[in-house]
Motif scaffolding. Structure first.
Motif, PDB file in Angstrom:
ATOM      1  N   SER B   6      44.021  58.256  44.307  1.00  0.00           N
ATOM      2  CA  SER B   6      43.631  59.661  44.462  1.00  0.00           C
ATOM      3  C   SER B   6      44.398  60.389  45.573  1.00  0.00           C
ATOM      4  CB  SER B   6      42.130  59.737  44.757  1.00  0.00           C
ATOM      5  OG  SER B   6      41.836  58.984  45.915  1.00  0.00           O
ATOM      6  N   PHE B  16      46.890  63.831  51.774  1.00  0.00           N
ATOM      7  CA  PHE B  16      45.474  64.219  51.785  1.00  0.00           C
ATOM      8  C   PHE B  16      44.658  63.196  51.003  1.00  0.00           C
ATOM      9  CE2 PHE B  16      42.091  66.667  49.455  1.00  0.00           C
ATOM     10  CZ  PHE B  16      41.238  66.787  50.545  1.00  0.00           C
ATOM     11  N   PRO B  18      41.334  62.836  49.255  1.00  0.00           N
ATOM     12  CA  PRO B  18      40.234  63.703  48.804  1.00  0.00           C
ATOM     13  C   PRO B  18      38.859  63.055  48.907  1.00  0.00           C
ATOM     14  CG  PRO B  18      41.495  62.913  46.927  1.00  0.00           C
ATOM     15  CD  PRO B  18      42.224  62.437  48.142  1.00  0.00           C
ATOM     16  N   SER B  19      38.802  61.738  49.073  1.00  0.00           N
ATOM     17  CA  SER B  19      37.478  61.117  49.149  1.00  0.00           C
ATOM     18  C   SER B  19      36.893  61.194  50.558  1.00  0.00           C
ATOM     19  CB  SER B  19      37.535  59.663  48.678  1.00  0.00           C
ATOM     20  OG  SER B  19      38.383  58.928  49.518  1.00  0.00           O
ATOM     21  N   THR B  20      37.748  61.329  51.579  1.00  0.00           N
ATOM     22  CA  THR B  20      37.227  61.425  52.948  1.00  0.00           C
ATOM     23  C   THR B  20      37.502  62.780  53.581  1.00  0.00           C
ATOM     24  OG1 THR B  20      39.300  60.639  53.904  1.00  0.00           O
ATOM     25  CG2 THR B  20      37.652  58.958  53.321  1.00  0.00           C
ATOM     26  N   GLY B  21      38.444  63.540  53.007  1.00  0.00           N
ATOM     27  CA  GLY B  21      38.827  64.815  53.605  1.00  0.00           C
ATOM     28  C   GLY B  21      39.866  64.656  54.697  1.00  0.00           C
ATOM     29  N   ASP B  22      40.283  63.423  54.980  1.00  0.00           N
ATOM     30  CA  ASP B  22      41.272  63.203  56.041  1.00  0.00           C
ATOM     31  C   ASP B  22      42.663  63.590  55.550  1.00  0.00           C
ATOM     32  OD1 ASP B  22      39.590  62.220  58.043  1.00  0.00           O
ATOM     33  OD2 ASP B  22      39.528  60.248  57.092  1.00  0.00           O
TER      34      ASP B  22
END
Lengths: 350, 82
Positions: B6, B16, B18-22
């Motif tokens: 992802s 990026f 997307p699962s943690t926003g980091d």
């Protein structure tokens, strides 16, 4: 197709450093393709920014604090309703939801729709009831206890297996991390003076705080849900920046809460994701949060859907939203005429 | 282990999750290696590719390569093969 005209009364217009959700909720409703809204603001203070923000609130009325009782508030709403013919009322403060749930039937009798959780749903998710809530609905929660004195906190550490650090929380708002008994005493006194008793002592779960804004239809269905991580947090613990996440486990968690409890209305789930990837529920706020406009921008206009549900309309479930949408909050000095302030202060209307 | 499917990786080296926003920023070499990892190239193939483009010997490169992989794992940017 012509838009449906709807008058919506909304509180939580304190768009300050610890903002109420009123203005973001209004932004969502204003952007509806189906609803032409007239927004009636319900303000508690003369300097709440919402009433002075052009384009958001069409007319504002001061209302008495819920702590003054149900009747004075109902009387004031009746007065406003006679002038404005309110269709839907959306209370946005935790501290007023209880009163509006109690008033829901009376409001309905005079033609004002709400879309709020049932009293049982509202009561059982209180921070002080979280361990029982977790057991009842099979939801992972940190252990917590309501206390009415500082000595009880010491007892929890001495006898009941609690260990430092601990979260010390107010029953409605505020939470502090206490690393020692000395800190806990200070926070207990601060919170009890501001929010009253009990104060909640919660086991501290290490991990990343993540949040979900969601809307339940009251029959177990999740109309919409958007996961977010705060990227910038103020000294009051409020999000000043956040990003939408692609995290199916958070959405599954949310759907489980919604279907198990048949939640009705807006909701914010505060979760901790541990390094082992477990999700702990640390709080349920019984309303849409101040960052709800991020959900609107990501493709789920939850405030608009809430208005439609309140009016008894069918609303389909959302199945997706944009991942990687960011909100960045900012402050802005509005310049207002003294006359507007005078009017709201002296007549209670603007 | 492989790079999380992802992850969004831009041409400028912005990554990026997307699962943690980091999000992370890579230098050009890091970006090149990450793209090779995503293409499921082996260690030998990646070493070969880097040696062709840069003035570095295999032993020096692999030391940094394993450091880089350790960092990716620590940041949870890798996932197990299905």
């Amino acid at each position: 197709m012509s838009k449906q005209k709807v008058t919506v009364a909304i509180s939580g217009l304190n768009n300050v450093d610890s903002p109420g959700p009123g203005i973001p909720v209004i932004r969502g409703i204003r952007e509806s393709a189906d609803i032409e809204s007239r927004i009636v603001g319900l303000a508690y203070e003369n300097l709440e920014p919402g009433p002075y923000m052009a384009g958001y609130v069409d007319k504002t009325y001061k209302v008495p604090y819920p702590s003054e009782g149900v009747e004075p508030l109902m009387e004031r709403i009746r007065y406003i309703h006679e002038r404005e013919q309110i269709d839907v009322l959306i209370p946005n403060f935790d501290s007023e939801i209880f009163v509006f749930i109690k008033l829901a039937d009376k409001l309905r009798e005079i033609g004002i729709h709400t879309f709020l959780p049932a009293m049982r749903q509202f009561e059982e998710r209180h921070k002080s009831n979280l361990p029982q809530y977790g057991r009842k609905y099979d939801i992972r929660v940190p252990d917590s206890r309501p206390v009415t004195s500082f000595e009880e906190i010491e007892d929890l550490v001495r006898r009941d297996g609690f260990s430092w650090p601990l979260m010390i929380k107010g029953k409605f708002y505020d939470a502090f991390l206490a690393r020692s008994a000395e800190q806990a005493r200070i926070y207990f006194n601060t919170i009890s003076a501001k929010w009253g008793l009990p104060v909640i002592v919660q086991e501290f779960v290490t991990g990343t705080e993540v949040n979900v804004v969601a809307l339940g239809d009251g029959n177990g269905r999740t109309i919409g849900a958007v996961a977010m991580r705060k990227q910038y947090i103020t000294d009051k613990g409020k999000a000043w920046g956040g990003i939408t996440l692609d995290d199916p486990s958070m959405l599954d968690f949310t759907r489980h809460v919604m279907s198990a409890t048949n939640w009705r209305g807006g909701m914010e789930l505060e979760l901790i994701r541990t390094p082992k990837n477990e999700l702990y529920l640390i709080e349920i706020n019984p309303r849409l949060p101040a960052w709800v406009y991020l959900a609107v921008a990501a493709g789920q206009n939850l405030p608009e859907a809430l208005v439609k549900l309140a009016l008894g309309q069918e609303v389909p479930e959302w199945t997706r939203y944009d991942v990687g949408k960011i909100f960045i909050r900012y402050s802005y000095d509005m310049i207002c005429d003294l006359d507007a302030f005078r009017k709201l202060s002296t007549t209670g209307e603007l | 282990m492989k790079i999380k499917k992802s992850l969004a990786i831009s041409e400028t080296g912005f990554v990026f999750d997307p699962s943690t926003g980091d999000s992370y920023t890579l230098n050009p070499v890091g970006l090149e290696i990450l793209q090779l990892l995503r293409e499921r190239k082996s260690r030998e193939q990646i070493t070969e590719a880097v040696m062709q483009s840069y003035d570095v010997d295999a032993m020096t490169f692999e030391r940094y390569y394993f450091d880089f992989l350790g960092m990716l794992k620590q940041m949870q940017l890798m996932e197990h093969d299905e």
